[in-house]
Design an enzyme around this catalytic site. Structure first.
Site, PDB file in Angstrom:
ATOM      1  CG  HIS A 312      37.139  19.180  34.834  1.00 48.31           C
ATOM      2  ND1 HIS A 312      36.770  20.490  35.021  1.00 48.31           N
ATOM      3  CD2 HIS A 312      36.336  18.707  33.848  1.00 48.31           C
ATOM      4  CE1 HIS A 312      35.775  20.801  34.207  1.00 48.31           C
ATOM      5  NE2 HIS A 312      35.488  19.734  33.475  1.00 48.31           N
ATOM      6  CG  ASP A 316      40.875  20.116  40.031  1.00 49.22           C
ATOM      7  OD1 ASP A 316      40.239  21.136  39.698  1.00 49.22           O
ATOM      8  OD2 ASP A 316      40.335  19.042  40.335  1.00 49.22           O
ATOM      9  CD  GLU A 342      38.028  30.532  35.300  1.00 45.61           C
ATOM     10  OE1 GLU A 342      37.574  30.976  34.252  1.00 45.61           O
ATOM     11  OE2 GLU A 342      37.419  29.700  36.016  1.00 45.61           O
TER      12      GLU A 342
END
Length: 562
Positions: A312, A316, A342
């Protein structure tokens, strides 16, 4: 003026050091020559004359007192006195002026610090945009004062409009966006009070700081203005520097509030809350001044694979890079917001659907050429799917959003990595809730405990969610492979297939549908079950029995409803 003040301070520092040397009482040599005494007088006289010219009023006042202490040197009768009397007067002037010289030094320190603060404020204004990017509206029927304020504010870097009437102010507020308003109360033919209701009841204006300027120092007026929504109240006559500091402080605070309330903390672009507010502003502008305006929904292709494969933290960084790429290639007048996960939304004022498609396609081509992010030496490239819809007269906002989203969803379903214009019949994953104004989500509750399923639906039904139930693992797997869900609340222990088996088969069959979040519930606390579930890509895990409050928080986080 600023450069002159800096030079004066530097020169004053030298002059004070010289005064200190000239006024040292040495027991062995208690007298200095007439030239030195005249030098003392000239120094303090120069300071007295120059300081007020550069705004250092207190220094000028102290220097004037020192001049009086040494005025006797200019009197011919005094210098004709016996040497002992001259020495006595010299020593008295040194002693009596000691406190004044110390006061001059302290005033110098204060003004030096103020100059440093002014430079820091100017730097902050340039780097933070509190001045250069801020547009102000000055409303006052005093032509002289209004002209003065406009000139001074523009010198500080603000963009300033002005008007002398309430009617003129209403027209300007409809045509432009302002970061702050100064309002004179006592105007003719309408007083400033007539503008309060107009400003504070308009949802696009109610958060704009309002500074009241009034010639009446009346407590009742002040209280009334604050109750009506004023953010500050300044009584005329006022020092411009004080008003400037109040304006700067309000703009800084407003910017900070905007950053917290209207910015996505990860990417720095606007969030859904700001989009919901600003899209109303854009539609009002189009209704007054008809022009093309288009909306684009953008979704990063296979973003879940990035999270699953690289973690993750890399996901990011990719989101941040995507936001930066969009901002770099969009116009300043375009509105960019992170819609959730997203997904980004762009509103392009003054742009037809065809031109919007060209603009977004150019960004997609750029994404093919350069990575959106780099991490530990590895470059990450992405593609995205986008849907474009142009607003037409009479179209409801809800329908406009659904059509742009539908075009994006069709782009994903038909191969990804493309920009499509909306056409009649395109489906959408967004179902708007008129009551909440939020997009509805589709959630599958897979648990063999019928009572628990009922409780979960009862506790979560106030959220914009459409529920589907499955009584065992096999039924849950069939439903997830046949239709799209935003979230599956999956029981770990069920007949036919347990939760882990469902995840394994789901991954093998569909590679986990993009956008599907999984919250696993289990009465078993075996560490290997949790580890295996995390390996299979679940987003959250809760052990039974669990808190319904905690579960609701997790559901909101996973569905981006916070």
């Amino acid at each position: 003026m600023k450069e002159g003040r800096k030079r004066f301070v530097a020169e004053l520092r030298k002059q004070l050091r010289e005064l200190q040397d000239l006024c040292q009482l040495n027991p062995a040599e208690s007298f200095i020559g007439l030239d030195e005494m005249n030098r003392i007088y000239r120094i303090v006289h120069t300071i007295k004359g120059s300081a007020p010219m550069f705004g250092f009023v207190r220094i000028g006042s102290v220097a004037e007192k020192l001049v009086h202490q040494w005025e006797w040197i200019q009197e011919s009768e005094a210098l004709a006195l016996p040497a002992a009397s001259v020495i006595q007067r010299y020593q008295a002037s040194v002693l009596n002026g000691d406190g004044l010289r110390r006061q001059l030094s302290m005033e110098l320190d204060v003004y030096s610090h103020e100059l440093e603060l002014d430079e820091e404020q100017e730097h902050r204004s340039k780097t933070s945009g509190y001045s250069s990017s801020s547009r102000l509206l000055v409303i006052d029927d005093d032509d002289v004062l209004r002209s003065y304020l406009v000139r001074r504010l523009r010198l500080e870097g603000y963009e300033v409009d002005d008007t002398s009437t309430v009617e003129g102010a209403q027209r300007l507020l409809r045509e432009h966006s302002y970061e702050l308003i100064t309002l004179d109360l006592m105007m003719h033919p309408q007083s400033g009070y007539a503008l309060f209701e107009f400003v504070k009841e308009d949802p696009t204006l109610k958060w704009v700081p309002l500074v009241v300027l009034s010639g009446r120092d009346d407590l009742h007026d002040k209280i009334r203005c604050f109750y009506l929504g004023a953010d500050d109240y300044v009584t005329k006559p006022f020092e411009y520097e004080e008003l400037s500091a109040r304006i700067y402080s309000l703009l800084k605070r407003t910017k900070n509030f905007e950053q917290m309330a209207f910015r996505d903390p990860l990417t720095g672009v606007y969030n859904r809350r700001f989009f919901d507010h600003q899209i109303q502003v854009e539609l009002k502008r189009v209704s007054r001044y008809p022009a093309s305006i288009s909306m684009v929904f953008i979704d990063i292709d296979r973003f879940k694979c990035i999270n699953d494969k690289h973690g993750h933290h890399v996901g990011d960084i990719v989101l941040q890079g995507m936001a930066h790429m969009l901002q770099k290639h969009l116009r300043a007048t375009d509105l960019l917001a992170r819609f959730g996960g997203e997904e980004f939304v762009v509103v392009l004022p003054g742009t037809s659907a065809v031109d919007a498609k060209k603009a977004i396609h150019a960004i997609l081509q750029q994404a093919h050429k350069e990575p959106v992010a780099q991490y530990e030496g590895q470059a990450y490239y992405i593609t995205f799917s986008a849907g474009v819809c142009e607003w037409s007269e009479g179209m409801e906002l809800e329908d406009w959003i659904k059509r742009a989203d539908g075009a994006m969803y069709t782009a994903k379903q038909s191969g990804r990595n493309q920009v499509l214009l909306y056409e009649e019949g395109m489906t959408t994953t967004i179902l708007a809730s008129p009551e909440s104004g939020l997009q509805r989500k589709k959630v599958l509750i897979a648990d063999d405990d019928r009572i628990l399923r009922s409780i979960l639906i009862s506790k979560l039904q106030h959220l914009p969610i459409d529920f589907v139930e499955a009584a065992d693992g096999l039924e849950a797997l069939d439903k997830m492979t046949q239709q799209f869900f935003h979230l599956c609340i999956l029981d770990g222990v069920m007949p036919r297939l347990d939760g882990i088996e469902v995840l394994e088969k789901l991954g093998a069959r569909t590679n986990r549908a993009e956008g599907l979040q999984v919250l696993l519930l289990s009465g078993r606390s075996r560490e290997e079950d949790v580890s295996r579930a995390l390996e299979l890509g679940i987003e959250a895990y809760m052990h039974k029995p669990f808190s319904m409050v905690e579960l609701e928080v997790k559901v909101k986080q996973l569905l981006k409803l916070v």
